[in-house]
Design an enzyme around this catalytic site. Structure first.
Site, short mmCIF file in Angstrom:
data_model
loop_
_atom_site.label_atom_id
_atom_site.label_comp_id
_atom_site.label_asym_id
_atom_site.label_seq_id
_atom_site.Cartn_x
_atom_site.Cartn_y
_atom_site.Cartn_z
CG HIS A 192 -13.46 -8.39 -4.58
ND1 HIS A 192 -13.89 -7.23 -5.19
CD2 HIS A 192 -13.07 -8.03 -3.32
CE1 HIS A 192 -13.78 -6.23 -4.35
NE2 HIS A 192 -13.28 -6.68 -3.22
CG ASN A 209 -12.15 -3.20 -3.12
OD1 ASN A 209 -13.21 -3.46 -3.68
ND2 ASN A 209 -11.82 -3.72 -1.96
CB CYS A 222 -16.28 -7.16 -1.89
SG CYS A 222 -15.80 -5.61 -1.13
N1 COA Z 1 -0.36 6.22 2.80
C1 COA Z 1 0.72 6.22 3.58
N2 COA Z 1 0.77 5.59 4.77
C2 COA Z 1 -0.33 4.93 5.17
C3 COA Z 1 -1.51 4.90 4.40
C4 COA Z 1 -1.49 5.58 3.16
N3 COA Z 1 -2.56 5.61 2.34
N4 COA Z 1 -2.44 4.18 5.06
C5 COA Z 1 -1.89 3.76 6.19
N5 COA Z 1 -0.60 4.21 6.27
C6 COA Z 1 0.37 3.99 7.32
C7 COA Z 1 -0.28 3.66 8.66
O1 COA Z 1 -0.61 4.84 9.34
C8 COA Z 1 0.82 2.88 9.35
O2 COA Z 1 1.76 3.80 9.84
P1 COA Z 1 2.43 3.55 11.30
O3 COA Z 1 3.17 2.26 11.15
O4 COA Z 1 3.30 4.74 11.45
O5 COA Z 1 1.29 3.46 12.25
C9 COA Z 1 1.51 2.14 8.21
O6 COA Z 1 1.14 2.82 7.00
C10 COA Z 1 1.14 0.68 8.11
O7 COA Z 1 -0.27 0.57 8.16
P2 COA Z 1 -0.95 -0.83 8.12
O8 COA Z 1 -2.43 -0.64 8.20
O9 COA Z 1 -0.30 -1.73 9.12
O10 COA Z 1 -0.55 -1.33 6.67
P3 COA Z 1 -0.66 -2.77 6.06
O11 COA Z 1 0.69 -3.20 5.68
O12 COA Z 1 -1.51 -3.69 6.88
O13 COA Z 1 -1.45 -2.50 4.73
C11 COA Z 1 -3.64 -2.61 3.74
C12 COA Z 1 -2.76 -1.94 4.79
C13 COA Z 1 -5.03 -2.00 3.87
C14 COA Z 1 -3.08 -2.32 2.35
C15 COA Z 1 -3.68 -4.13 3.99
O14 COA Z 1 -3.99 -4.40 5.34
C16 COA Z 1 -4.68 -4.81 3.13
O15 COA Z 1 -4.53 -4.86 1.94
N6 COA Z 1 -5.71 -5.40 3.73
C17 COA Z 1 -6.82 -5.98 2.97
C18 COA Z 1 -7.83 -4.90 2.83
C19 COA Z 1 -8.77 -5.17 1.73
O16 COA Z 1 -8.39 -5.57 0.67
N7 COA Z 1 -10.04 -4.94 2.04
C20 COA Z 1 -11.10 -5.07 1.15
C21 COA Z 1 -11.48 -6.49 1.02
S1 COA Z 1 -12.98 -6.61 0.24
#
Ligand code: COA
Length: 334
Positions: free
Chosen positions: A261, A291, A115
């Site tokens: 980004h 993204n 990225c």
């Molecule tokens: N739709 C519905 N539910 C989803 C899902 C989706 N697309 N993806 C995951 N879930 C569920 C998970 O299974 C989990 O369920 P559970 O609690 O029953 O196990 C729940 O949602 C929470 O998942 P979690 O991974 O803890 O969510 P989060 O609040 O951490 O958010 C991101 C996830 C990815 C949005 C967040 O971590 C994030 O933005 N991280 C940065 C990632 C990023 O930007 N990466 C690229 C950088 S270059």
């Protein structure tokens, strides 16, 4: 007073694939919802490549950037593509673009910094131009991430999109003046890597399958520890931006836009808060693009350029961050 070559962005371009996939479209094919995706990321829809290849999108973006800059393909002497999703292991995407544009006088190669790929390519071009080796560069950020995503893994596949952005970067040879006189161009840059934390966001390449090591390898896809990557972004990016502003002798208030980004709206909000910067200075493209890894920054820059948001003399911070882990920031005077 020491003279320096001024390197400027003189044109931008972008290409987004024709097919738009909304959050509702995704909820029809997997267990997710617009509410979950939008509330956690700010993403509403993304473009997905159907027939477009990585090189095709990059060449289309590059063509528009050359037109915008008023530069002929034959004048380009350097093409660098930031990408992790080239169509081939070899030739590189940059070499494919060279062929498609007829940029016969260019040297062309790719950079893998995920990225931060466009920013690493941009800084590399800047260094070549500053040293006097080359004069006219085409810098690309391009990804077809949809081909390396696991479409059964809802925690990653909903976050990403496909697209390409480009910038023409030129050495302003006739006006080699002291940068501090306010002559514009790239005022400062900084970048870093932390391979120790690389597995937080990874996509395994080919494994050896020769007669000695055949291990039944099957392809794997993007895998991410979302919370780790989030923590990395919100702690590293504000420090990198502050560092590059210090190098340029500027303050947060001097900056018109922070073109970051586009991973997640919450990351943008957190970076703005930590810098004590107005969130209105952080343009958003992730709502309609998701993204796009290396393509995020140049596509957003091109959208702003084409709608006339950038005026001569504006100070702009650009920053990329992600897999590697990698990060990079630059201050540019438009
Ligand atoms: N739709 C519905 N539910 C989803 C899902 C989706 N697309 N993806 C995951 N879930 C569920 C998970 O299974 C989990 O369920 P559970 O609690 O029953 O196990 C729940 O949602 C929470 O998942 P979690 O991974 O803890 O969510 P989060 O609040 O951490 O958010 C991101 C996830 C990815 C949005 C967040 O971590 C994030 O933005 N991280 C940065 C990632 C990023 O930007 N990466 C690229 C950088 S270059």
């Amino acid at each position: 007073m020491k003279n320096k070559v001024v390197t400027r962005i003189t044109g931008t371009g972008s290409y987004l694939p024709g097919h738009i996939m909304t959050n509702d479209d995704l909820s029809n094919i997997m267990d997710t919802s617009d509410e979950w995706i939008f509330s956690r990321t700010g993403i509403k829809e993304r473009h997905l490549a159907k027939d477009e290849t990585t090189a095709f999108m990059a060449a289309e973006a590059g063509k528009k950037a050359l037109e915008d800059a008023g530069v002929e393909a034959a004048e380009v002497d350097l093409i660098i593509a930031g990408t992790i999703t080239g169509d081939y292991v070899t030739p590189s995407t940059a070499c494919e673009v060279q062929e498609k544009l007829g940029a016969v006088n260019a040297v062309a190669f790719d950079i893998n910094a995920a990225c931060a790929g466009f920013m690493f390519a941009f800084h590399t071009a800047h260094a070549y131009l500053q040293s006097g080796i080359y004069k006219t560069a085409l810098v690309l950020g391009v990804e077809t991430l949809s081909k390396i995503l696991d479409w059964k893994d809802r925690s990653t596949c909903v976050l990403f999109g496909d697209g390409a952005g480009a910038a023409v970067v030129c050495a302003d040879g006739e006006k080699e003046k002291e940068l501090s006189e306010g002559n514009g161009g790239i005022l400062a840059f900084e970048q870093g890597s932390d391979g120790r934390r690389g597995m937080a966001l990874n996509c395994c390449g080919r494994k050896n399958r020769n007669p000695l090591t055949d291990n039944g390898w099957i392809p794997s896809y993007v895998s991410m520890d979302g919370q780790e990557v989030y923590k990395f972004a919100v702690s590293t990016v504000p420090v990198s931006i502050q560092r590059v502003l210090d190098k340029a002798g500027l303050h947060v208030e001097d900056v018109k836009y922070f073109v970051l980004h586009q991973a997640n709206i919450r990351i943008l909000q957190s970076v703005a808060k930590r810098l004590k910067a107005d969130i209105g200075k952080f343009p958003v493209g992730l709502d309609h693009c998701g993204n796009m890894s290396a393509a995020s920054v140049p596509v957003l820059l091109d959208e702003m350029n084409r709608k006339g948001a950038l005026e001569k003399g504006d100070k702009i911070v650009m920053a990329g961050f992600g897999g590697g882990l990698t990060w990079a920031s630059a201050v540019v005077e438009w």
